[in-house]
Design a protein around this motif. Structure first.
Motif, PDB file in Angstrom:
ATOM      1  N   UNK A  63      31.410  47.714  36.900  1.00 49.68           N
ATOM      2  CA  UNK A  63      30.666  47.518  38.016  1.00 49.68           C
ATOM      3  C   UNK A  63      30.829  46.129  38.275  1.00 49.68           C
ATOM      4  N   UNK A  64      31.339  45.724  39.716  1.00 52.13           N
ATOM      5  CA  UNK A  64      31.612  44.215  39.848  1.00 52.13           C
ATOM      6  C   UNK A  64      32.512  43.546  38.866  1.00 52.13           C
ATOM      7  N   UNK A  65      33.564  43.693  38.910  1.00 55.21           N
ATOM      8  CA  UNK A  65      34.363  42.786  37.837  1.00 55.21           C
ATOM      9  C   UNK A  65      34.468  41.757  39.279  1.00 55.21           C
ATOM     10  N   UNK A  66      35.023  40.262  39.172  1.00 56.46           N
ATOM     11  CA  UNK A  66      35.582  40.325  40.148  1.00 56.46           C
ATOM     12  C   UNK A  66      37.366  40.336  39.724  1.00 56.46           C
ATOM     13  N   UNK A  67      38.012  39.547  40.654  1.00 55.46           N
ATOM     14  CA  UNK A  67      39.857  40.084  40.724  1.00 55.46           C
ATOM     15  C   UNK A  67      39.921  39.277  39.509  1.00 55.46           C
ATOM     16  N   UNK A  68      41.116  40.033  39.261  1.00 57.97           N
ATOM     17  CA  UNK A  68      41.852  39.842  37.686  1.00 57.97           C
ATOM     18  C   UNK A  68      43.410  40.431  37.668  1.00 57.97           C
ATOM     19  N   UNK A  69      43.995  40.284  37.017  1.00 58.99           N
ATOM     20  CA  UNK A  69      45.408  41.126  36.904  1.00 58.99           C
ATOM     21  C   UNK A  69      45.083  42.689  36.976  1.00 58.99           C
ATOM     22  N   UNK A  70      44.294  42.708  36.190  1.00 56.06           N
ATOM     23  CA  UNK A  70      43.807  44.966  36.105  1.00 56.06           C
ATOM     24  C   UNK A  70      43.674  45.365  37.034  1.00 56.06           C
ATOM     25  N   UNK A  71      42.484  44.494  38.305  1.00 56.42           N
ATOM     26  CA  UNK A  71      41.774  44.871  39.245  1.00 56.42           C
ATOM     27  C   UNK A  71      42.350  43.623  40.328  1.00 56.42           C
ATOM     28  N   UNK A  72      42.977  43.252  41.474  1.00 54.71           N
ATOM     29  CA  UNK A  72      43.469  41.902  41.883  1.00 54.71           C
ATOM     30  C   UNK A  72      42.229  41.883  43.297  1.00 54.71           C
ATOM     31  N   UNK A  73      41.398  42.604  43.223  1.00 55.74           N
ATOM     32  CA  UNK A  73      40.749  42.248  44.168  1.00 55.74           C
ATOM     33  C   UNK A  73      39.163  42.830  43.801  1.00 55.74           C
ATOM     34  N   UNK A  74      38.988  42.927  42.590  1.00 61.38           N
ATOM     35  CA  UNK A  74      37.725  43.247  41.688  1.00 61.38           C
ATOM     36  C   UNK A  74      37.939  44.695  42.182  1.00 61.38           C
ATOM     37  N   UNK A  75      36.472  45.094  41.061  1.00 59.85           N
ATOM     38  CA  UNK A  75      35.400  46.671  41.754  1.00 59.85           C
ATOM     39  C   UNK A  75      34.267  45.731  42.574  1.00 59.85           C
ATOM     40  N   UNK A  76      34.057  48.132  42.948  1.00 63.65           N
ATOM     41  CA  UNK A  76      32.619  47.814  43.954  1.00 63.65           C
ATOM     42  C   UNK A  76      31.752  48.379  42.754  1.00 63.65           C
ATOM     43  N   UNK A  77      31.105  48.701  43.603  1.00 57.51           N
ATOM     44  CA  UNK A  77      29.485  49.357  42.480  1.00 57.51           C
ATOM     45  C   UNK A  77      29.405  50.105  41.985  1.00 57.51           C
ATOM     46  N   UNK A  78      30.832  51.160  42.109  1.00 58.38           N
ATOM     47  CA  UNK A  78      30.377  51.846  41.578  1.00 58.38           C
ATOM     48  C   UNK A  78      31.914  52.226  39.973  1.00 58.38           C
ATOM     49  N   UNK A  79      32.309  51.288  40.469  1.00 56.70           N
ATOM     50  CA  UNK A  79      33.758  50.334  39.281  1.00 56.70           C
ATOM     51  C   UNK A  79      34.650  50.793  39.880  1.00 56.70           C
ATOM     52  N   UNK A  80      35.065  51.272  41.133  1.00 62.38           N
ATOM     53  CA  UNK A  80      35.771  51.325  41.558  1.00 62.38           C
ATOM     54  C   UNK A  80      36.969  50.715  42.175  1.00 62.38           C
ATOM     55  N   UNK A  81      38.301  50.833  41.480  1.00 62.08           N
ATOM     56  CA  UNK A  81      39.217  49.959  41.896  1.00 62.08           C
ATOM     57  C   UNK A  81      39.565  49.487  43.958  1.00 62.08           C
ATOM     58  N   UNK A  82      38.999  47.953  44.428  1.00 55.36           N
ATOM     59  CA  UNK A  82      38.651  48.163  45.627  1.00 55.36           C
ATOM     60  C   UNK A  82      40.240  47.951  46.565  1.00 55.36           C
ATOM     61  N   UNK A  83      41.474  47.497  45.642  1.00 56.54           N
ATOM     62  CA  UNK A  83      42.776  47.479  46.030  1.00 56.54           C
ATOM     63  C   UNK A  83      43.191  48.906  46.333  1.00 56.54           C
ATOM     64  N   UNK A  84      42.887  49.365  44.940  1.00 66.58           N
ATOM     65  CA  UNK A  84      43.546  51.221  45.967  1.00 66.58           C
ATOM     66  C   UNK A  84      43.221  52.165  46.422  1.00 66.58           C
ATOM     67  N   UNK A  85      41.161  51.192  46.721  1.00 62.87           N
ATOM     68  CA  UNK A  85      40.256  51.965  47.976  1.00 62.87           C
ATOM     69  C   UNK A  85      41.063  51.704  48.914  1.00 62.87           C
ATOM     70  N   UNK A  86      41.449  50.448  49.639  1.00 68.25           N
ATOM     71  CA  UNK A  86      41.835  49.564  50.644  1.00 68.25           C
ATOM     72  C   UNK A  86      43.295  50.393  50.904  1.00 68.25           C
ATOM     73  N   UNK A  87      44.365  50.937  50.195  1.00 66.70           N
ATOM     74  CA  UNK A  87      45.483  50.631  50.313  1.00 66.70           C
ATOM     75  C   UNK A  87      45.633  52.196  50.750  1.00 66.70           C
ATOM     76  N   UNK A  88      44.300  53.388  50.177  1.00 67.24           N
ATOM     77  CA  UNK A  88      44.561  54.347  50.080  1.00 67.24           C
ATOM     78  C   UNK A  88      43.461  54.504  51.984  1.00 67.24           C
TER      79      UNK A  88
END
Length: 295
Positions: free
Chosen positions: A66-91
């Motif tokens: 949950x709420x991981x800041x932007x990193x190589x694994x998650x370029x736009x971080x994660x949200x309150x459920x631990x979901x990858x924000x980049x994946x959600x935005x792309x979809x």
């Protein structure tokens, strides 16, 4: 007897196309708009497939991340459920852009039919249709869309229908004005003189000459349609989670601002680039297709 096509007939069309492309390329902003729109359309078609964490798009959770800041694994971080924000935005690009396109297309079809009938028929038919159009225009589009969406219920299809029913008056007024202008042309008078049916005159000789302004308006309206779709999602009467949509993602992320700013940055930037791109594209098409804008 086989049909023989004269090569000279295709020359004027190809020459017009080359001149149009040349005029379009003169503007760097128009080219930037075409690139941005191409990028948006690419993610509209393949965003869900290319998402780095497809399980998150389907509603999968990872509470340990949950709420991981932007990193190589998650370029736009994660949200309150631990979901990858980049994946959600792309979809979410697929949902937001397709909804916007559906709104513009349905609104253009309804408005074109109403405006064409009003302008061509004239008289009391024109009066009734235009007063209905004016009545619809007196109600703010977003308010009307919210009311219709609340009555129909949440969902992709209901959201598109709700916004479309508030989107057609602009096209009706545009097409009516174009039809009133074109129906006085010499070739229309000639078609009537040789006994062409009213339906043939309208659909064969008049409406084809209104395609350019309609195309320009549709390209300019795409950005506003995407914003309206996002607005309904933001207030909770559009697409519901777990289906990713830009407005819904922004609505959820506002509760965690400013501490977890990255949850709102990605959908906000995606929305900005899409609207910006379609507006630049529309401006470029207006310079090419609208004779009144040419110098």
């Amino acid at each position: 007897m086989s049909d023989v096509i004269d090569p000279a007939e295709g020359a004027p069309r190809s020459d017009k196309l080359r001149r149009a492309l040349f005029r379009y390329r003169q503007s760097k902003l128009s080219i930037l708009g075409a690139v941005l729109v191409g990028l948006v359309l690419f993610f509209t078609a393949f965003g869900t497939v290319l998402a780095p964490y497809p399980e998150h798009v389907l509603g999968g959770l990872d509470t340990s991340a949950r709420f991981l800041p932007p990193s190589w694994a998650h370029p736009f971080g994660t949200n309150e459920l631990g979901q990858d924000v980049l994946s959600l935005v792309m979809a979410g690009t697929t949902v937001s852009v397709l909804a916007g396109f559906g709104v513009v297309l349905i609104g253009a079809v309804i408005g074109t039919v109403v405006g064409a009938i009003a302008g061509f028929a004239g008289g009391w038919i024109d009066e009734i249709l235009m007063r209905l159009t004016d009545l619809t225009l007196t109600i703010p589009g977003l308010i009307l869309a919210m009311a219709i969406a609340a009555a129909l219920g949440a969902g992709f299809g209901n959201m598109v229908i709700a916004i479309s029913l508030s989107w057609w008056p602009g096209y009706a007024r545009l097409v009516r004005g174009e039809v009133l202008s074109v129906r006085e042309e010499v070739y229309v008078t000639a078609a009537r003189a040789i006994g062409a049916k009213p339906s043939r005159v309208l659909f064969r000789h008049i409406l084809p000459n209104t395609i350019s302004p309609i195309t320009v308006k549709m390209s300019l309206d795409m950005g506003f349609a995407i914003l309206t779709v996002a607005a309904l999602g933001f207030i909770g009467i559009g697409v519901r989670p777990p289906t990713p949509e830009w407005g819904t993602l922004l609505s959820i992320s506002r509760a965690y601002m400013p501490d977890y700013w990255w949850t709102a940055m990605a959908p906000g930037m995606a929305m900005f680039l899409a609207v910006f791109g379609f507006n630049l594209l529309g401006d470029g098409l207006r310079d090419v297709l609208d004779p009144k804008a040419r110098r």
